[in-house]
Design an enzyme around this catalytic site. Structure first.
Site, PDB file in Angstrom:
ATOM      1  N   ASP A  80      -9.175   3.848   1.209  1.00 49.57           N
ATOM      2  CA  ASP A  80      -8.391   2.703   0.909  1.00 49.57           C
ATOM      3  C   ASP A  80      -8.440   2.583  -0.631  1.00 49.57           C
ATOM      4  O   ASP A  80      -9.382   2.427  -1.121  1.00 49.57           O
ATOM      5  CB  ASP A  80      -8.831   1.186   1.451  1.00 49.57           C
ATOM      6  CG  ASP A  80      -7.915   0.200   1.307  1.00 49.57           C
ATOM      7  OD1 ASP A  80      -6.869   0.308   0.701  1.00 49.57           O
ATOM      8  OD2 ASP A  80      -8.449  -0.975   1.567  1.00 49.57           O
ATOM      9  N   ASP A 116      -0.030   1.330  -2.694  1.00 48.95           N
ATOM     10  CA  ASP A 116      -1.184   1.143  -1.814  1.00 48.95           C
ATOM     11  C   ASP A 116      -1.292   2.097  -0.691  1.00 48.95           C
ATOM     12  O   ASP A 116      -0.209   2.345   0.101  1.00 48.95           O
ATOM     13  CB  ASP A 116      -1.107  -0.222  -1.544  1.00 48.95           C
ATOM     14  CG  ASP A 116      -2.306  -0.740  -0.497  1.00 48.95           C
ATOM     15  OD1 ASP A 116      -3.509  -0.205  -0.715  1.00 48.95           O
ATOM     16  OD2 ASP A 116      -2.099  -1.464   0.594  1.00 48.95           O
TER      17      ASP A 116
END
Length: 472
Positions: free
Chosen positions: A154, A354
């Site tokens: 992440d 992202d």
């Protein structure tokens, strides 16, 4: 802008008599691994790891085959809501504005760490980012001797954490055994007086807690009410034959929510406690990845890279959140024609890239123009009803439809030339939809558009690069 309301976290830490939660091992979904030959185009001095889509056939934490795509979108929307809350900088002075968790002082069995049952600390928790089920996983070694654990990768999170035995309150079911600190000769709990304990407030957006025996307690909470709470620890982290001692991470004792069957999370954001920054003195301040489609495997590479193959866009400085990666979207074309909007509309909202967001969010005027242009270019294709948050849908599958060439341009000249699978997402066996949606408070370049591209985050040079054909 007010953040979206989030459910209350209710983790009552009754650790004095808590028993370890039983966890059932789950076999890997695919026995074959990415071989060294798959990394031949990468710099040999960096560390290269296989990367799998969590819903792919080779994923060691593959989601159930009957999982509806609405579940992916629900989790994705929770991630967007929590990112919006972060960027809105919700007031931290009022605990009533944020969810809270009551944490009893942690202790280990056999008096390894003493605890005081009567000492309770009520602390407010700031929502972080939802995991969802559209993420990517890899393996990370931990401890001496090293054992592998499956981790969600992440770029929007900082602290790396994983579930730890004895899971005194709760552990979600994960693939493979839970990490047991007692089996690692290099494990150590971290005291509350260390700089790393103090750094937790920026890494997790929550304050650190402290046990009566001076053990630092981290609290990581997420937008969908998932959370992990446990000891801040340090140990040797390893990837293949490479190892780095004194790696700081969270050793989770209460881990509840939507984490799939991973052991935990690998944080690659811009923060002192992220994996990137801790490995940087050895490997350098850069990492790259290729997010594979759900039918293949990609890679995560930490360290130096081959700069010549990329086109670059500058990282944009932002006071909204200095741990996220901001860039500037400068234009889009459909079938070679620019969208019929002013160029200023692209920068009307800040833009984040992202790895954990599935559906790209665009400023509303940009999205509306894109939807109209794509629908116009596909006017011979039968339209389908809207699907959840996706309102531009067609009958058929992305691979079987004729779609227009769509390109996303960024400042500095970098571009993503999207294939049909980057542009559309199959939501069921008979429907495919435009993999974009209107933004709330920030535009977000999601992982559907990044799939099969090599993407490098060169933090030292303050730039992000794209190259086509990194994986399949």
């Amino acid at each position: 802008m007010a953040p979206a309301p989030l459910p209350l976290l209710v983790a009552a830490f009754s650790l004095l008599f808590a028993a370890a939660t039983p966890i059932r091992d789950v076999a890997d979904a695919c026995s074959s691994q990415v071989q060294a030959a798959d990394f031949e185009h990468l710099n040999s001095s960096a560390m290269h790891l296989p990367l799998h889509h969590s819903r792919g056939p080779c994923s060691p934490v593959s989601a159930p085959s009957d999982l509806p795509f609405t579940a992916v979108l629900t989790h994705d929307d929770a991630r967007i809501a929590s990112l919006a809350a972060r960027l809105a900088k919700a007031p931290s002075s009022s605990s009533s504005a944020r969810p809270t968790v009551t944490v009893a002082s942690l202790y280990r069995a056999n008096d390894e760490v003493d605890g005081v049952a009567a000492s309770l600390a009520s602390v407010p928790l700031t929502p972080g980012t939802s995991y969802g089920v559209g993420n990517y996983v890899t393996r990370m070694g931990l401890g001496t001797p090293a054992k592998p654990y499956i981790m969600v990768v992440d770029t929007g999170s900082s602290l790396t954490w994983l579930q730890c035995s004895p899971c005194r309150v709760s552990c979600h079911r994960q693939s493979g055994p839970v990490f047991d600190p007692k089996t690692s000769s290099s494990y150590a709990a971290v005291s509350c007086s260390t700089p790393q304990c103090n750094d937790l407030s920026t890494a997790t957006l929550n304050p650190a807690a402290c046990s009566s025996s001076d053990v630092c307690i981290y609290q990581a909470s997420y937008g969908d009410s998932s959370f992990s709470v446990g000891y801040l620890s340090k140990d040797t982290v390893s990837f293949g034959s490479n190892s780095v001692p004194n790696f700081y991470y969270g050793c989770g004792q209460d881990n509840e929510g939507l984490f799939g069957r991973s052991a935990g999370l690998m944080g690659l954001a811009r923060n002192k406690l992220s994996l990137l920054y801790q490995l940087a003195p050895t490997l350098g301040y850069s990492f790259s990845y290729c997010l594979p489609s759900s039918s293949s495997s990609g890679y995560l590479s930490i360290g130096s890279y081959n700069p010549g193959q990329y086109s670059y866009t500058p990282m944009v400085s932002s006071t909204l959140d200095d741990s996220l990666y901001f860039i500037k979207l400068s234009g889009m074309t459909v079938a070679g024609k620019p969208l019929a909007i002013s160029s200023s509309e692209y920068s009307s909202l800040p833009t984040i890239i992202d790895s954990g967001t599935v559906i790209t969010r665009l400023p509303t005027t940009v999205y509306d123009a894109l939807s109209k242009a794509v629908a116009g270019a596909m006017k011979g294709t039968k339209r389908a009803d809207a699907y959840s948050i996706l309102d531009t849908c067609f009958v058929g599958q992305a691979s079987s439809l004729r779609v227009p060439a769509v390109s996303m341009a960024f400042s500095g000249g970098a571009a993503l030339k999207l294939s049909a699978q980057n542009l559309l997402v199959d939501v069921d066996s008979s429907t495919t939809c435009l993999a974009f949606a209107p933004a709330r408070s920030a535009a977000i370049i999601g992982n559907t558009q990044q799939q099969t591209f090599s993407v490098v985050y060169d933090v030292k040079s303050n730039r992000i690069g794209f190259a086509a054909g990194g994986c399949r």
